[in-house]
Motif scaffolding. Structure first.
Motif, short mmCIF file in Angstrom:
data_model
loop_
_atom_site.label_atom_id
_atom_site.label_comp_id
_atom_site.label_asym_id
_atom_site.label_seq_id
_atom_site.Cartn_x
_atom_site.Cartn_y
_atom_site.Cartn_z
N ALA A 117 64.36 -10.88 -14.72
CA ALA A 117 65.55 -10.03 -14.62
C ALA A 117 65.28 -8.77 -15.45
O ALA A 117 65.01 -8.86 -16.65
N SER A 118 65.31 -7.63 -14.80
CA SER A 118 65.07 -6.35 -15.48
C SER A 118 66.40 -5.62 -15.64
O SER A 118 67.14 -5.47 -14.66
N TYR A 119 66.68 -5.18 -16.85
CA TYR A 119 67.92 -4.47 -17.16
C TYR A 119 67.61 -2.99 -17.32
O TYR A 119 66.66 -2.61 -18.01
N ALA A 120 68.42 -2.13 -16.67
CA ALA A 120 68.19 -0.69 -16.74
C ALA A 120 69.52 0.05 -16.88
O ALA A 120 70.54 -0.38 -16.35
N GLU A 121 69.46 1.13 -17.63
CA GLU A 121 70.60 2.05 -17.77
C GLU A 121 70.11 3.45 -17.44
O GLU A 121 69.09 3.89 -17.97
N ARG A 122 70.84 4.12 -16.55
CA ARG A 122 70.49 5.48 -16.12
C ARG A 122 69.03 5.56 -15.68
O ARG A 122 68.32 6.51 -16.02
N GLY A 123 68.58 4.53 -14.97
CA GLY A 123 67.23 4.53 -14.44
C GLY A 123 66.12 4.20 -15.44
O GLY A 123 64.95 4.26 -15.10
N ARG A 124 66.49 3.85 -16.64
CA ARG A 124 65.50 3.57 -17.69
C ARG A 124 65.55 2.09 -18.07
O ARG A 124 66.62 1.56 -18.37
N LEU A 125 64.40 1.43 -18.07
CA LEU A 125 64.32 0.02 -18.44
C LEU A 125 64.76 -0.16 -19.88
O LEU A 125 64.29 0.53 -20.78
N THR A 126 65.71 -1.09 -20.10
CA THR A 126 66.19 -1.34 -21.47
C THR A 126 65.87 -2.75 -21.95
O THR A 126 65.84 -3.00 -23.15
N GLY A 127 65.66 -3.68 -21.01
CA GLY A 127 65.37 -5.05 -21.41
C GLY A 127 64.89 -5.88 -20.25
O GLY A 127 64.99 -5.49 -19.09
N VAL A 128 64.35 -7.05 -20.60
CA VAL A 128 63.83 -7.95 -19.57
C VAL A 128 64.01 -9.39 -20.03
O VAL A 128 63.90 -9.70 -21.22
N VAL A 129 64.35 -10.26 -19.07
CA VAL A 129 64.40 -11.70 -19.30
C VAL A 129 63.46 -12.32 -18.26
O VAL A 129 63.58 -12.04 -17.07
N ALA A 130 62.53 -13.14 -18.74
CA ALA A 130 61.58 -13.78 -17.83
C ALA A 130 61.64 -15.29 -18.02
O ALA A 130 61.72 -15.78 -19.14
N VAL A 131 61.60 -16.01 -16.91
CA VAL A 131 61.55 -17.47 -16.93
C VAL A 131 60.28 -17.88 -16.21
O VAL A 131 60.09 -17.55 -15.03
N ASN A 132 59.39 -18.55 -16.94
CA ASN A 132 58.10 -18.99 -16.40
C ASN A 132 57.33 -17.84 -15.76
O ASN A 132 56.76 -17.99 -14.67
N ALA A 133 57.33 -16.70 -16.41
CA ALA A 133 56.63 -15.52 -15.90
C ALA A 133 55.97 -14.76 -17.05
O ALA A 133 56.32 -13.61 -17.33
N PRO A 134 55.00 -15.38 -17.73
CA PRO A 134 54.43 -14.75 -18.92
C PRO A 134 53.69 -13.44 -18.65
O PRO A 134 53.79 -12.50 -19.44
N ARG A 135 53.00 -13.34 -17.54
CA ARG A 135 52.26 -12.09 -17.25
C ARG A 135 53.22 -10.94 -16.95
O ARG A 135 53.06 -9.83 -17.46
N ALA A 136 54.21 -11.21 -16.12
CA ALA A 136 55.21 -10.17 -15.80
C ALA A 136 55.97 -9.76 -17.06
O ALA A 136 56.27 -8.58 -17.25
N PHE A 137 56.26 -10.73 -17.92
CA PHE A 137 56.95 -10.42 -19.17
C PHE A 137 56.09 -9.53 -20.06
O PHE A 137 56.59 -8.55 -20.63
N ALA A 138 54.81 -9.83 -20.17
CA ALA A 138 53.92 -9.03 -21.01
C ALA A 138 53.86 -7.58 -20.54
O ALA A 138 53.91 -6.65 -21.36
N VAL A 139 53.79 -7.37 -19.24
CA VAL A 139 53.76 -6.01 -18.69
C VAL A 139 55.06 -5.28 -19.01
O VAL A 139 55.05 -4.13 -19.46
#
Length: 94
Positions: A56-78
């Motif tokens: 789950a990627s969180y964005a405000e005004r088109g800018r990434l502000t946070g991320v929650v990953a479940v069983n996705a270590p590579r995507a989380f690291a990026v």
């Protein structure tokens, strides 16, 4: 610091992880309630979405502000590296 010059500015980016019922949950950044949330299933054809990996990627005004990953270590690291590369408001420690 002892001479009264103060500490250099530090950028704070909340980050934590937890293992719950066989799921690796990782969180980084700010997750504002009013942010736009985009869900990405890493293996969409799998029956158990969480075990297959979801981000789950969180964005405000088109800018990434946070991320929650479940069983996705590579995507989380990026995503975490992307957040760390963004300029953030520094916090000055007195």
């Amino acid at each position: 610091m002892l001479a009264g010059a103060g500490a250099p500015a530090a950028a704070l980016l909340p980050r934590f992880w937890s293992d719950q019922n066989g799921l690796r949950i990782q969180v980084c950044g700010r997750l504002p309630a009013r942010a736009e949330v985009a869900l990405t299933e890493l293996r969409p054809r799998r029956r158990d979405t969480a075990r297959a990996g979801v981000v789950a990627s969180y964005a405000e005004r088109g800018r990434l502000t946070g991320v929650v990953a479940v069983n996705a270590p590579r995507a989380f690291a990026v995503a975490a590296r992307t957040l760390l590369a963004e300029p953030v408001t520094p916090v000055v420690v007195p």
